[in-house]
Design an enzyme around this catalytic site. Structure first.
Site, mmCIF file in Angstrom:
data_model
loop_
_atom_site.group_PDB
_atom_site.id
_atom_site.type_symbol
_atom_site.label_atom_id
_atom_site.label_comp_id
_atom_site.label_asym_id
_atom_site.label_seq_id
_atom_site.Cartn_x
_atom_site.Cartn_y
_atom_site.Cartn_z
ATOM 1 N N ASP A 140 0.858 -1.181 0.000
ATOM 2 C CA ASP A 140 0.000 0.000 0.000
ATOM 3 C C ASP A 140 0.902 1.242 0.000
ATOM 4 O O ASP A 140 1.993 1.223 0.588
ATOM 5 C CB ASP A 140 -0.907 0.025 1.230
ATOM 6 C CG ASP A 140 -1.899 1.178 1.174
ATOM 7 O OD1 ASP A 140 -2.939 1.032 0.502
ATOM 8 O OD2 ASP A 140 -1.611 2.231 1.783
ATOM 9 N N GLU A 199 1.077 5.667 0.325
ATOM 10 C CA GLU A 199 0.488 6.979 0.572
ATOM 11 C C GLU A 199 1.199 7.959 -0.348
ATOM 12 O O GLU A 199 2.416 7.844 -0.575
ATOM 13 C CB GLU A 199 0.649 7.392 2.036
ATOM 14 C CG GLU A 199 -0.017 6.445 3.035
ATOM 15 C CD GLU A 199 -1.493 6.221 2.782
ATOM 16 O OE1 GLU A 199 -2.162 7.161 2.292
ATOM 17 O OE2 GLU A 199 -1.989 5.106 3.051
ATOM 18 N N HIS A 207 -5.336 5.002 6.479
ATOM 19 C CA HIS A 207 -4.597 5.801 5.498
ATOM 20 C C HIS A 207 -3.120 5.940 5.854
ATOM 21 O O HIS A 207 -2.476 6.916 5.475
ATOM 22 C CB HIS A 207 -5.234 7.185 5.309
ATOM 23 C CG HIS A 207 -6.598 7.119 4.696
ATOM 24 N ND1 HIS A 207 -6.804 6.756 3.391
ATOM 25 C CD2 HIS A 207 -7.820 7.359 5.235
ATOM 26 C CE1 HIS A 207 -8.098 6.776 3.130
ATOM 27 N NE2 HIS A 207 -8.743 7.140 4.235
ATOM 28 N N ASP A 226 -2.784 -0.128 6.348
ATOM 29 C CA ASP A 226 -3.676 -0.489 5.242
ATOM 30 C C ASP A 226 -3.240 -1.790 4.577
ATOM 31 O O ASP A 226 -4.080 -2.587 4.143
ATOM 32 C CB ASP A 226 -3.714 0.646 4.215
ATOM 33 C CG ASP A 226 -4.509 1.853 4.716
ATOM 34 O OD1 ASP A 226 -4.925 1.837 5.891
ATOM 35 O OD2 ASP A 226 -4.702 2.805 3.938
#
Length: 571
Positions: free
Chosen positions: A32, A34, A174, A179
């Site tokens: 994942d 960001e 987030h 995540d």
């Protein structure tokens, strides 16, 4: 194909790609990201990478790093993720963080929730940093969830919604690692549900679709008796009528896919609904399976196979043997000392080749039978100078025979006259910007060159009483095929530790007896002989024995085929 000679089995360990990789043996790297925004095209950057590596339900390791984007993080992104400019100020840049992640993920199947976003960012920065991108397989939990989780369970397929459905141990927030951990739980929940529907391998998981009707899904047991081996499979209905025939390097895995994966072909989906049993014919090699498939399709003519059902429906172009020879289209080759070109799979292609030859060679096109003496007035083709008009005595037998010899040479060995003349006409038409007419001539010429090359290659193989060839397969052993007059007569794989010479001699001794045929007609169908030719011409094949002479004309049509088929006509 006769049953006895062709069945030494391929019993060595096969690769995972052939068998299908059980899910409990696959290493997944769930990742994942960001970022500063939603699009690399807008200059958005990665701010955090989080990943979890799992296999068989066990966590093997975790990876997490902040990334310095070298740009200001928008305020709303900082509020959403909790990642601030101060937090990433001392973090490594993407040029250092990405190689570290790729090393962690090496050898895994990448998994992401909306993989197009995460993997898209990673691939973009790999290109930008000139970092080689590994050939990862990718699994998207969003796409999978759309087939598994209905609206009655979750309002949407966001990670937070699915985490609640599958009671994930980590709540998505987030942040990349949290995540990724939640996505692991979602992945395991999806796999657990699909396991009850017969999805057991990575390949079945990747191809799973809810579009497979439940009635079809319940038939997956029909594949359980089939072996993990190359061969041919036959779907049958309640009355044992064959519905569909196919071939695979792994019979069980391929047949199971009809009941667990999305079948985009409407006809095949309909066939699966009707089918009540599936039988398999195990084969020694993939080539034997391919040949058996053709023969079984021709025998049973299954309604759901579109191709190869009527190998007998072909057309030949014939140069007759008579006082004034001509070209004609016929359905079969006779023992009449005539010359033949083909076979053509469509009459349209045969007619196109015939037209190309008539453009170059002004032999008669009428069907009249007459001897050496003229019998009637010439036709309009003679007035257009497209026929030598033997019918009214305009040409003597010797001159006509010379043109026919040139035509025969074009058909059998050297097509240069046709190629050169049609090319000249194409060039003249292109200069006049008559591109459609030029393309029409090109297409006629292409049909002829394809047919001439095909005839020359098939004739060469058909004329050989026997060709024995071998190739080392992926498992290190040698696959051996015995071909007689263009027909596969035996196939086998030399067992580990066996005497290769003795094995090949035994295979030859037990091979099917094949008698020569008339003219260029293969002892099998043209399609079978062409598949054999493709295998014989493939890299790594070694000729063990050739009885007879196997050679194509040096100046034959094959040298024109590639160039001609890529020729374009236009401004």
């Amino acid at each position: 194909m006769t049953a006895a000679p062709l069945t030494p089995r391929w019993d060595a360990q096969r690769s995972f790609d052939e068998l299908g990789r059980p899910l409990h043996d696959v290493t997944f790297c769930v990742v994942d990201l960001e970022t500063t925004g939603g699009s690399v095209a807008d200059g958005d950057m990665i701010t955090e990478i989080g990943a979890v590596k799992v296999r068989g339900g066990e966590v093997l390791g975790e990876f997490q790093t902040l990334v310095n984007p070298h740009t200001s993080i928008p305020a709303f992104i900082a509020v959403l993720t909790g990642i601030t400019n101060g937090m990433v100020a001392d973090a490594p840049p993407i040029g250092a963080a990405l190689p570290a992640f790729l090393e962690f993920a090496a050898g895994s199947v990448l998994v992401a929730h909306n993989a197009r976003f995460d993997v898209g960012f990673l691939r973009h920065f790999a290109r930008e940093q000139d970092i080689a991108w590994p050939d990862f397989e990718v699994l998207d939990t969003v796409k999978l969830a759309r087939h598994v989780v209905g609206r009655d369970e979750a309002p949407n397929h966001k990670l937070s919604s699915l985490a609640r459905v599958f009671r994930a141990g980590t709540t998505p927030n987030h942040r990349a690692l949290a995540d990724a951990r939640a996505t692991v739980d979602v992945l395991h929940g999806l796999m657990e549900r699909l396991g009850g529907l017969g999805v057991q391998t990575l390949e079945e998981l990747q191809g799973y679709s809810s579009k497979v009707a439940s009635a079809a899904r319940r038939k997956r047991h029909l594949a359980e008796h089939l072996p993990h081996a190359p061969g041919v499979y036959l779907f049958r209905d309640d009355s044992a009528r064959v519905l569909y025939i196919g071939t695979s390097r792994d019979l069980r895995r391929r047949v199971r896919s009809y009941f667990t994966a999305s079948e985009k072909r409407t006809r095949i989906g309909e066939m699966v609904q009707i089918a009540s049993s599936v039988s398999g014919v195990e084969c020694a090699t993939p080539l034997e399976a391919s040949v058996r498939e053709l023969r079984l399709i021709a025998e049973h003519k299954p309604p759901y196979n579109r191709r190869s059902r009527h190998p007998e429906k072909v057309t030949w172009l014939k140069l007759t043997r008579e006082p004034w020879p001509r070209l004609s289209l016929v359905k079969r080759v006779l023992d009449d000392d005539a010359d033949y070109l083909g076979p053509f799979s469509s009459r349209a292609a045969a007619e196109s080749s015939l037209a190309a030859l008539h453009e170059v060679f002004p032999i008669r096109q009428c069907n009249d039978r007459f001897g050496h003496r003229p019998q009637r007035t010439a036709c309009v083709l003679a007035e257009m100078e497209r026929c030598l008009a033997p019918c009214d005595g305009s040409v003597d037998p010797q001159t006509y025979a010379a043109v026919v010899r040139q035509l025969r040479d074009t058909l059998l060995t050297r097509p240069d006259d046709v190629v050169d003349l049609v090319h000249a006409r194409m060039s003249a038409l292109a200069e006049q910007e008559r591109f459609e007419e030029a393309a029409h001539h090109r297409d006629r010429l292409a049909d002829f060159v394809r047919a001439a090359a095909r005839t020359q290659r098939l004739t060469a193989l058909t004329g050989c009483p026997e060709v024995v060839a071998a190739r080392r397969e992926d498992d290190g052993r040698w696959a051996v095929h015995v071909v007689r007059h263009g027909r596969l007569a035996a196939a086998g794989v030399i067992p580990a530790g066996a005497d290769a010479v003795a094995y090949v001699e035994g295979l030859r001794a037990s091979a099917e007896t094949v008698l020569p045929t008339i003219g260029p007609t293969p002892a099998a169908t043209a399609e079978e002989s062409e598949r054999i030719l493709r295998w014989l011409e493939s890299p790594g094949v070694r000729l063990v024995e050739v009885v007879g002479e196997w050679a194509c004309p040096v100046q034959g049509a094959g040298r024109h085929a590639t160039t001609l088929l890529t020729t374009t006509v236009g401004a």
